[in-house]
Design an enzyme around this catalytic site. Structure first.
Site, PDB file in Angstrom:
ATOM      1  N   GLY A  46       0.774  -1.345  -0.006  1.00  0.00           N
ATOM      2  CA  GLY A  46       0.021  -0.006  -0.046  1.00  0.00           C
ATOM      3  C   GLY A  46       0.826   1.358   0.090  1.00  0.00           C
ATOM      4  N   GLN A  51       3.272   9.837   0.803  1.00  0.00           N
ATOM      5  CA  GLN A  51       4.670   9.268   0.998  1.00  0.00           C
ATOM      6  C   GLN A  51       5.639   9.372  -0.167  1.00  0.00           C
ATOM      7  OE1 GLN A  51       2.669   5.209   2.018  1.00  0.00           O
ATOM      8  NE2 GLN A  51       4.423   5.234   3.280  1.00  0.00           N
ATOM      9  N   CYS A  94       6.085  -0.178   7.343  1.00  0.00           N
ATOM     10  CA  CYS A  94       5.535   0.895   6.546  1.00  0.00           C
ATOM     11  C   CYS A  94       6.521   1.243   5.505  1.00  0.00           C
ATOM     12  CB  CYS A  94       5.187   2.208   7.685  1.00  0.00           C
ATOM     13  SG  CYS A  94       4.641   3.609   6.600  1.00  0.00           S
ATOM     14  N   LEU A  95       6.557   1.650   4.371  1.00  0.00           N
ATOM     15  CA  LEU A  95       7.537   2.216   3.506  1.00  0.00           C
ATOM     16  C   LEU A  95       8.303   3.544   3.871  1.00  0.00           C
ATOM     17  CD1 LEU A  95       5.959   1.130   0.122  1.00  0.00           C
ATOM     18  CD2 LEU A  95       7.786  -0.080   1.398  1.00  0.00           C
ATOM     19  N   HIS A 136      -4.452   1.758   7.592  1.00  0.00           N
ATOM     20  CA  HIS A 136      -3.177   2.318   7.663  1.00  0.00           C
ATOM     21  C   HIS A 136      -2.761   3.347   6.574  1.00  0.00           C
ATOM     22  CE1 HIS A 136       1.479   1.462   8.161  1.00  0.00           C
ATOM     23  NE2 HIS A 136       1.372   2.237   6.880  1.00  0.00           N
ATOM     24  N   GLU A 137      -3.216   3.015   5.435  1.00  0.00           N
ATOM     25  CA  GLU A 137      -3.123   4.200   4.472  1.00  0.00           C
ATOM     26  C   GLU A 137      -3.852   5.547   4.740  1.00  0.00           C
ATOM     27  OE1 GLU A 137      -0.483   3.816   2.492  1.00  0.00           O
ATOM     28  OE2 GLU A 137      -0.533   1.629   3.141  1.00  0.00           O
ATOM     29  N   HIS A 140      -2.273   7.692   6.879  1.00  0.00           N
ATOM     30  CA  HIS A 140      -1.291   8.750   6.013  1.00  0.00           C
ATOM     31  C   HIS A 140      -1.950   9.894   6.013  1.00  0.00           C
ATOM     32  CE1 HIS A 140       2.438   6.406   5.986  1.00  0.00           C
ATOM     33  NE2 HIS A 140       1.882   5.227   5.536  1.00  0.00           N
TER      34      HIS A 140
END
Ligand code: ZN
Length: 174
Positions: A46, A51, A94-95, A136-137, A140
Protein backbone atom coordinates in the site's frame (compact mmCIF):
# COMPACT_ATOMS: atom_id res chain seq x y z
CA UNK A 1 5.12 5.61 -15.30
CA UNK A 2 7.97 6.34 -12.96
CA UNK A 3 9.41 5.22 -9.68
CA UNK A 4 9.45 8.05 -7.16
CA UNK A 5 11.43 8.52 -3.97
CA UNK A 6 9.59 7.41 -0.86
CA UNK A 7 9.82 9.89 2.01
CA UNK A 8 10.85 8.35 5.31
CA UNK A 9 10.38 9.30 8.93
CA UNK A 10 11.38 11.69 10.44
CA UNK A 11 10.09 14.17 7.86
CA UNK A 12 7.49 16.90 8.41
CA UNK A 13 5.85 16.16 5.07
CA UNK A 14 4.59 12.85 6.43
CA UNK A 15 2.76 14.76 9.17
CA UNK A 16 0.86 16.92 6.69
CA UNK A 17 -2.89 16.41 6.15
CA UNK A 18 -3.68 15.52 2.56
CA UNK A 19 -6.32 17.45 0.63
CA UNK A 20 -9.33 16.05 -1.25
CA UNK A 21 -9.08 15.65 -5.00
CA UNK A 22 -11.58 17.70 -7.01
CA UNK A 23 -11.50 15.67 -10.15
CA UNK A 24 -9.93 12.40 -11.23
CA UNK A 25 -8.24 13.39 -14.48
CA UNK A 26 -5.11 12.50 -16.45
CA UNK A 27 -2.83 14.09 -13.88
CA UNK A 28 -4.31 12.06 -11.01
CA UNK A 29 -4.18 8.86 -13.06
CA UNK A 30 -0.53 9.53 -13.88
CA UNK A 31 0.10 10.02 -10.17
CA UNK A 32 -1.65 6.71 -9.37
CA UNK A 33 0.45 4.92 -12.02
CA UNK A 34 3.64 6.33 -10.53
CA UNK A 35 2.51 5.45 -7.01
CA UNK A 36 1.82 1.86 -8.04
CA UNK A 37 5.22 1.53 -9.76
CA UNK A 38 6.90 2.97 -6.68
CA UNK A 39 4.99 0.63 -4.36
CA UNK A 40 5.79 -2.49 -6.42
CA UNK A 41 9.46 -1.52 -6.69
CA UNK A 42 9.66 -1.19 -2.91
CA UNK A 43 7.76 -4.46 -2.31
CA UNK A 44 4.98 -2.69 -0.45
CA UNK A 45 1.27 -3.55 -0.45
CA UNK A 46 0.00 0.00 0.00
CA UNK A 47 1.12 3.57 -0.61
CA UNK A 48 -0.42 6.98 0.05
CA UNK A 49 0.41 9.95 -2.21
CA UNK A 50 1.94 11.89 0.67
CA UNK A 51 4.63 9.20 0.94
CA UNK A 52 6.01 10.48 -2.35
CA UNK A 53 5.43 14.06 -1.26
CA UNK A 54 2.04 14.75 -2.86
CA UNK A 55 -0.56 15.91 -0.30
CA UNK A 56 -3.59 14.48 -2.12
CA UNK A 57 -6.10 12.01 -0.71
CA UNK A 58 -5.04 9.15 -2.98
CA UNK A 59 -4.05 5.60 -2.02
CA UNK A 60 -2.91 2.63 -4.09
CA UNK A 61 -2.88 -0.93 -2.83
CA UNK A 62 -2.30 -4.47 -3.98
CA UNK A 63 -2.69 -7.23 -1.43
CA UNK A 64 -2.54 -10.12 -3.91
CA UNK A 65 -0.12 -12.89 -2.97
CA UNK A 66 3.22 -13.29 -4.73
CA UNK A 67 2.03 -16.22 -6.85
CA UNK A 68 -1.19 -14.45 -7.81
CA UNK A 69 -1.82 -11.99 -10.62
CA UNK A 70 -1.35 -8.33 -9.68
CA UNK A 71 -4.58 -6.79 -8.49
CA UNK A 72 -4.08 -3.05 -8.02
CA UNK A 73 -6.68 -1.03 -6.15
CA UNK A 74 -7.00 2.74 -6.29
CA UNK A 75 -8.77 4.87 -3.70
CA UNK A 76 -9.39 8.58 -4.24
CA UNK A 77 -10.94 10.62 -1.39
CA UNK A 78 -11.63 7.51 0.69
CA UNK A 79 -13.97 7.80 3.66
CA UNK A 80 -14.50 5.09 6.25
CA UNK A 81 -18.20 4.63 6.92
CA UNK A 82 -18.58 1.85 9.46
CA UNK A 83 -15.95 0.43 11.72
CA UNK A 84 -16.38 -2.89 13.45
CA UNK A 85 -15.87 -2.89 17.23
CA UNK A 86 -14.09 -6.20 16.87
CA UNK A 87 -10.40 -5.72 16.23
CA UNK A 88 -7.71 -7.70 14.51
CA UNK A 89 -3.98 -7.49 15.03
CA UNK A 90 -1.31 -7.47 12.38
CA UNK A 91 2.39 -6.88 12.59
CA UNK A 92 2.64 -3.70 10.52
CA UNK A 93 5.50 -2.12 8.70
CA UNK A 94 5.57 0.97 6.52
CA UNK A 95 7.61 2.05 3.50
CA UNK A 96 8.12 5.38 5.30
CA UNK A 97 9.39 3.66 8.47
CA UNK A 98 11.86 1.22 6.92
CA UNK A 99 12.90 -1.93 8.76
CA UNK A 100 10.65 -1.51 11.79
CA UNK A 101 7.60 -3.61 12.55
CA UNK A 102 5.09 -3.59 15.36
CA UNK A 103 1.76 -5.13 16.24
CA UNK A 104 -1.17 -2.76 15.82
CA UNK A 105 -4.84 -3.40 16.70
CA UNK A 106 -7.40 -1.99 14.30
CA UNK A 107 -11.10 -2.56 13.59
CA UNK A 108 -11.48 -5.91 11.85
CA UNK A 109 -14.00 -4.71 9.27
CA UNK A 110 -14.83 -1.35 7.74
CA UNK A 111 -16.78 0.05 4.81
CA UNK A 112 -14.99 2.51 2.57
CA UNK A 113 -16.51 4.98 0.13
CA UNK A 114 -14.16 6.28 -2.53
CA UNK A 115 -13.63 7.18 -6.17
CA UNK A 116 -11.83 4.64 -8.32
CA UNK A 117 -9.19 5.10 -11.04
CA UNK A 118 -11.87 6.40 -13.42
CA UNK A 119 -13.45 8.70 -10.85
CA UNK A 120 -16.46 6.43 -10.29
CA UNK A 121 -18.00 6.33 -6.84
CA UNK A 122 -17.57 2.95 -5.17
CA UNK A 123 -18.09 1.27 -1.81
CA UNK A 124 -15.98 -1.54 -0.46
CA UNK A 125 -16.70 -3.79 2.50
CA UNK A 126 -13.21 -4.49 3.73
CA UNK A 127 -12.18 -7.19 6.15
CA UNK A 128 -8.95 -8.64 7.53
CA UNK A 129 -5.74 -7.61 5.77
CA UNK A 130 -7.62 -5.37 3.34
CA UNK A 131 -9.33 -3.49 6.21
CA UNK A 132 -6.07 -3.09 8.11
CA UNK A 133 -4.18 -1.94 5.05
CA UNK A 134 -6.82 0.66 4.14
CA UNK A 135 -6.85 2.02 7.67
CA UNK A 136 -3.05 2.20 7.74
CA UNK A 137 -3.03 4.10 4.43
CA UNK A 138 -5.87 6.40 5.47
CA UNK A 139 -3.89 7.33 8.56
CA UNK A 140 -1.20 8.64 6.18
CA UNK A 141 -3.78 11.07 4.75
CA UNK A 142 -4.16 12.50 8.27
CA UNK A 143 -0.43 12.64 8.92
CA UNK A 144 -0.51 9.62 11.22
CA UNK A 145 2.06 6.80 11.17
CA UNK A 146 1.65 3.34 12.73
CA UNK A 147 4.43 4.12 15.20
CA UNK A 148 2.10 6.75 16.71
CA UNK A 149 0.14 3.84 18.23
CA UNK A 150 3.18 2.53 20.08
CA UNK A 151 4.42 3.57 23.50
CA UNK A 152 6.27 6.88 23.57
CA UNK A 153 9.49 5.11 24.52
CA UNK A 154 9.31 2.67 21.62
CA UNK A 155 8.36 5.40 19.14
CA UNK A 156 11.20 7.67 20.27
CA UNK A 157 13.65 4.80 19.92
CA UNK A 158 12.51 4.06 16.36
CA UNK A 159 12.63 7.71 15.25
CA UNK A 160 16.09 8.11 16.80
CA UNK A 161 17.41 5.09 14.94
CA UNK A 162 15.90 6.30 11.67
CA UNK A 163 17.43 9.78 12.16
CA UNK A 164 20.86 8.25 12.74
CA UNK A 165 20.62 6.33 9.50
CA UNK A 166 19.81 9.55 7.68
CA UNK A 167 22.73 11.43 9.18
CA UNK A 168 25.20 8.87 8.03
CA UNK A 169 27.21 10.20 5.04
CA UNK A 170 27.37 8.32 1.75
CA UNK A 171 29.92 5.56 1.73
CA UNK A 172 32.62 5.84 -0.90
CA UNK A 173 35.42 3.49 -1.72
CA UNK A 174 38.36 5.22 -3.37
ZN1 ZN B 1 2.64 3.32 5.70
Amino acid sequence: MAIKTIITEPNKILRQKSLPVNNVGKQEQQLMDDMLDTMYAANGIGLAAIQIGVPKRIIVMDISKKDEKNSPKYFVNPIIKNKNIETSTYEEGCLSVPNFFAEVDRPKKCDVEYLDYDGKKKTLNAEGLLATCIQHEMDHLEGILFIDYLSKLKKTMIVKKLSKKKDRPDRIIV
